[in-house]
Design an enzyme around this catalytic site. Structure first.
Site, PDB file in Angstrom:
ATOM      1  N   ASP A  25      81.196  62.147   2.583  1.00 33.16           N
ATOM      2  CA  ASP A  25      80.636  62.525   1.455  1.00 33.16           C
ATOM      3  C   ASP A  25      79.686  63.975   1.624  1.00 33.16           C
ATOM      4  OD1 ASP A  25      79.505  62.085  -1.546  1.00 33.16           O
ATOM      5  OD2 ASP A  25      77.884  61.045  -0.040  1.00 33.16           O
ATOM      6  N   ASP A  27      76.464  64.137  -0.835  1.00 34.75           N
ATOM      7  CA  ASP A  27      74.327  63.598  -1.125  1.00 34.75           C
ATOM      8  C   ASP A  27      74.421  62.464  -0.350  1.00 34.75           C
ATOM      9  OD1 ASP A  27      74.319  66.013  -2.652  1.00 34.75           O
ATOM     10  OD2 ASP A  27      75.143  65.138  -4.104  1.00 34.75           O
ATOM     11  N   ALA A 132      81.223  64.981  -5.187  1.00 36.30           N
ATOM     12  CA  ALA A 132      81.110  65.380  -6.838  1.00 36.30           C
ATOM     13  C   ALA A 132      80.048  66.457  -7.101  1.00 36.30           C
ATOM     14  CB  ALA A 132      80.336  63.990  -7.448  1.00 36.30           C
ATOM     15  N   LYS A 176      87.779  61.108  -6.424  1.00 32.36           N
ATOM     16  CA  LYS A 176      87.716  61.703  -4.951  1.00 32.36           C
ATOM     17  C   LYS A 176      88.503  61.114  -3.939  1.00 32.36           C
ATOM     18  CE  LYS A 176      82.443  61.803  -3.775  1.00 32.36           C
ATOM     19  NZ  LYS A 176      81.521  62.069  -2.710  1.00 32.36           N
ATOM     20  N   ASN A 202      79.847  53.161  -4.105  1.00 35.06           N
ATOM     21  CA  ASN A 202      81.263  54.450  -5.928  1.00 35.06           C
ATOM     22  C   ASN A 202      82.217  55.150  -5.045  1.00 35.06           C
ATOM     23  OD1 ASN A 202      79.417  54.028  -8.200  1.00 35.06           O
ATOM     24  ND2 ASN A 202      77.891  55.354  -7.245  1.00 35.06           N
TER      25      ASN A 202
END
Length: 266
Positions: A25, A27, A132, A176, A202
């Site tokens: 990921d 962030d 994202a 994702k 998430n």
């Protein structure tokens, strides 16, 4: 034993390739904070929108940094960003992405998360960012960090100009996991022999998809899940305790000061 060694994933502990691929990921995992806010700062500095609009981004970014992802906040930021890039060329936005990396993102790269990615690369496994954030920005970060590539949210363009709409869904949550599964099928990867790293609950669909999931700077829900399931937990946030203390001590007023500082530094 050094703390990094204690958290070293087994898939990269040895010299031979024991992992088909690793997925990170972006962030709060690879970089501190919300990369889309840094992109917004770059757009604001170039006259794409106003100081007030940047403050809206700032409030959402502050919430994100302290409490983790919120789908509603991410949706609002995404819609604002799409509106601002509509009518601009893909070449222009990609160039701004390069400049934003130099101006804002590079200093926010988590050195120890980057080291985890480097261990996978050194062991011969490809490493992908999965985020994202706009794929244009994700591509820049992946290339600058020497990673294999990036999967991100794709904005629609026609004849090289953005329309203000998305292609498909934002790469968030289950999306994702679906994107990684598609990549694995195209590339012949065995997901049971892959690793994934994220800060947010998430991303549990992605983390649950691979054989070697890890939590990096996790939110509370992900930390609980990781501990329950025996996943490695990497905590690299020396600033976390200061941020939490600031919010408890000053509440909304303290948050406003932080946002104002973000805006003044643009």
């Amino acid at each position: 034993m050094h703390r990094d060694d204690a958290f070293r994933p087994a898939s990269v502990a040895g010299p031979s390739r024991a992992c088909d691929a690793a997925f990170f990921d972006l962030d709060n995992t690879m970089v501190r904070g919300a990369s889309l806010f840094y992109f917004a700062r770059g757009l604001a500095a170039r006259g794409f929108f106003s100081r007030r609009e940047l403050q809206r981004f700032g409030r959402r970014a502050l919430h994100f940094a302290l409490r983790g992802e919120n789908l509603g906040h991410l949706g609002e930021i995404r819609e604002l960003a799409l509106a601002f890039v509509a009518g601009h060329t893909t070449t222009e936005i990609r160039q701004i992405g390069e400049e934003v990396y130099d101006e804002h993102v590079e200093a926010k790269v988590q050195a120890r998360t980057r080291a985890l990615a480097r261990r996978h690369l050194d062991a011969g496994a490809p490493v992908w960012l999965v985020t994202a954030a706009p794929v244009e920005l994700a591509d820049v970060v992946a290339r600058r960090l020497g990673l294999t590539g990036a999967l991100g949210t794709v904005a629609e363009s026609v004849d090289g100009t953005y329309t203000g709409r998305l292609i498909g869904e934002p790469l968030h949550g289950q999306a994702k996991a679906d994107a990684v599964r598609d990549l694995a099928e195209r590339s012949g990867l065995d997901l049971a022999r892959c690793a994934a790293y994220s800060d947010s609950a998430n991303d549990l669909p992605l983390l649950g998809l691979v054989g070697s999931p890890s939590a990096v700077n996790p939110d509370r829900a992900l930390r609980r899940h990781a501990v329950t399931h025996g996943w490695p937990v990497h905590e690299f946030r020396s600033w976390q305790h200061v941020a939490r203390w600031t919010v408890r001590a000053g509440g909304v007023a303290a948050g406003a000061v932080v946002v104002a500082g973000l805006v003044r530094r643009r």
